[in-house]
Write an enzyme that holds these catalytic residues in place. Sequence first.
Site, short mmCIF file in Angstrom:
data_model
loop_
_atom_site.label_atom_id
_atom_site.label_comp_id
_atom_site.label_asym_id
_atom_site.label_seq_id
_atom_site.Cartn_x
_atom_site.Cartn_y
_atom_site.Cartn_z
N GLN A 172 -79.74 112.44 128.35
CA GLN A 172 -79.47 113.42 127.71
C GLN A 172 -80.11 113.88 126.61
O GLN A 172 -81.06 113.24 126.03
CB GLN A 172 -77.89 113.07 127.17
CG GLN A 172 -77.91 111.84 126.40
CD GLN A 172 -76.57 111.53 126.11
OE1 GLN A 172 -75.42 112.38 125.95
NE2 GLN A 172 -76.12 110.28 125.34
N HIS A 194 -78.66 117.04 130.70
CA HIS A 194 -77.54 117.25 129.89
C HIS A 194 -77.27 118.87 129.17
O HIS A 194 -76.66 119.68 129.47
CB HIS A 194 -77.20 116.13 128.89
CG HIS A 194 -75.61 116.15 128.20
ND1 HIS A 194 -75.66 116.79 127.03
CD2 HIS A 194 -74.60 115.51 128.83
CE1 HIS A 194 -74.34 116.67 126.98
NE2 HIS A 194 -73.85 115.93 127.65
N ASP A 238 -74.20 119.75 131.01
CA ASP A 238 -72.72 119.76 130.35
C ASP A 238 -72.62 121.05 129.72
O ASP A 238 -73.37 121.50 128.68
CB ASP A 238 -72.63 118.71 129.55
CG ASP A 238 -71.24 118.33 129.19
OD1 ASP A 238 -70.37 119.31 129.35
OD2 ASP A 238 -70.66 117.60 128.59
N GLU A 273 -71.44 120.09 134.51
CA GLU A 273 -70.42 119.29 134.10
C GLU A 273 -69.27 120.14 133.11
O GLU A 273 -69.70 120.89 132.32
CB GLU A 273 -70.96 118.04 133.02
CG GLU A 273 -69.73 117.00 132.64
CD GLU A 273 -70.28 116.10 131.82
OE1 GLU A 273 -69.77 115.25 131.13
OE2 GLU A 273 -71.45 115.75 132.27
N ASP A 307 -64.77 116.11 133.45
CA ASP A 307 -65.04 115.61 132.16
C ASP A 307 -63.80 115.79 131.20
O ASP A 307 -62.90 115.04 130.71
CB ASP A 307 -66.28 115.98 131.30
CG ASP A 307 -66.58 115.48 129.92
OD1 ASP A 307 -65.89 114.47 129.91
OD2 ASP A 307 -67.32 116.08 129.27
N GLN A 329 -66.76 111.73 135.75
CA GLN A 329 -67.45 110.84 134.45
C GLN A 329 -66.26 109.75 134.14
O GLN A 329 -65.34 110.06 133.61
CB GLN A 329 -67.93 111.76 133.28
CG GLN A 329 -68.46 110.69 132.38
CD GLN A 329 -68.80 111.24 130.93
OE1 GLN A 329 -69.16 110.89 130.22
NE2 GLN A 329 -68.70 112.78 130.76
N LYS A 331 -65.75 107.48 130.96
CA LYS A 331 -66.22 107.17 129.67
C LYS A 331 -65.93 105.99 128.99
O LYS A 331 -65.03 105.79 128.55
CB LYS A 331 -65.51 108.56 128.75
CG LYS A 331 -65.82 109.70 129.31
CD LYS A 331 -65.03 110.83 128.48
CE LYS A 331 -64.92 112.09 129.11
NZ LYS A 331 -63.80 113.00 128.55
N THR A 360 -71.23 107.07 125.54
CA THR A 360 -71.53 108.06 124.37
C THR A 360 -72.99 107.49 124.00
O THR A 360 -73.24 106.55 124.02
CB THR A 360 -70.45 107.62 123.14
OG1 THR A 360 -70.84 108.39 121.92
CG2 THR A 360 -70.43 106.20 123.06
N CYS A 361 -73.49 108.53 123.20
CA CYS A 361 -74.67 108.01 122.57
C CYS A 361 -74.47 107.29 121.29
O CYS A 361 -75.66 106.65 120.94
CB CYS A 361 -75.33 109.40 122.05
SG CYS A 361 -74.16 110.50 120.98
#
Length: 413
Positions: A172, A194, A238, A273, A307, A329, A331, A360-361
């Site tokens: 991403q 992303h 996304d 996405e 998502d 996705q 999560k 998540t980042c």
Amino acid sequence: MKIVDIICSEGKTGFYFDDQKAIKQGAKNDGMFYLGEPVTEGFDSIRQPGESISVMIVLEDGQVALGDCAAVQYSGAGGRDPLFLAKDFIPIIEGEIKDRLVGKETKNFKELAEEIDGMKIDGKKLHTAIRYGLTQSILDASAKAQNITKAEVIKKEYKTDVDLKRIPIFTQSGDDRYLNADKMIIKQADVMPHGLFNNVEEKLGLKGEKLKGYVEWLTKRVLDHRADENYNPTFHIDVYGTIGELLDNDIEAMTKYLGELEEVAKPFTLRIEGPMDVGERTAQMEAMRDLRKSLEDNNISVELVADEWCNTLEDVKYFAENKAGHMIQIKSPDLGGINNSIEAILFCNQVGVASYLGGTCNETSVSSEICTNIAIACGAGQVLAKPGMGVDEGIMLVNNEMNRVLALANSRK
């Protein structure tokens, strides 16, 4: 192998906690900062450092198993559990949770993970981040007790019936979608970029022209700079519902626009996405299902990734069984215990829909590596390179763990 102690330490994550509500209300950027006051309970500023808790399970032979509790970037938003601050939750883990777990046998991961995921204190389930990190450490404990990889534990206990092999890694870019795309091309990322197209006027374009221009640029960039002509990444972008926002969620108009994107992405496969966000779970499922059918009826090969409104194990099953997208996705932090992420991937496999083990980042190296084991063991369609938004670090962590696990597992054949 029994648990004899649980020890916690505060940690930092690979990104930040952001007050999504304040941002949606118009908070402005100043470099990496957001100006103004937070509005979500628990926040001291609109952007603040991400926090984690390392949960160290001490086993009776002295080995220490590790998992990291972490929550998503927009912690406390959209019905999620409250902002996850280490100082608030370490006493809970080292108190009542520890009292319940010391003396437990760790060899059977699935059984103990499900117990932890369902555990309640004062009638309430544990924070999703605690369930996420605790079940990671239980998986590591089970692997250490058996002297095998975490992927092998999952494959054995869940009878996944998949060959342990490399799966695609998805990278991403964040807002730095040009420079970071170059990093992805150099590193030959499997799936990219992303893109973070989360605003109609500024990023998508009032006629969709900005996204189309970016896809055209990305296609040319790969063709011009790939070191190997056989390098053919999948483009996964996304759009945070902005295509639907621009086109009033009109299926026919969205189909036409996605067909135009497909043309400028050739020869590469394109995934989109979150093409729309209609504001409610059932309506979102139906919109994704109908758009997928429309694309297929028109021989458009763009793949849709679910998502929005698909946040829990139950949501994943609901979208997957209705074919509401080509890929779902998962999560991982939002699902709580990692046992739920495992079940989600396996359900997608069962009904013939691809799965993307995301997250998540705002995670850690530990949670990222454990998710890599899950993805390999369950045969996910792709796994997110995380944490952070720097590209290189996430690719390194996930790629290297993948290769280590496969080398160890293959050495035992």
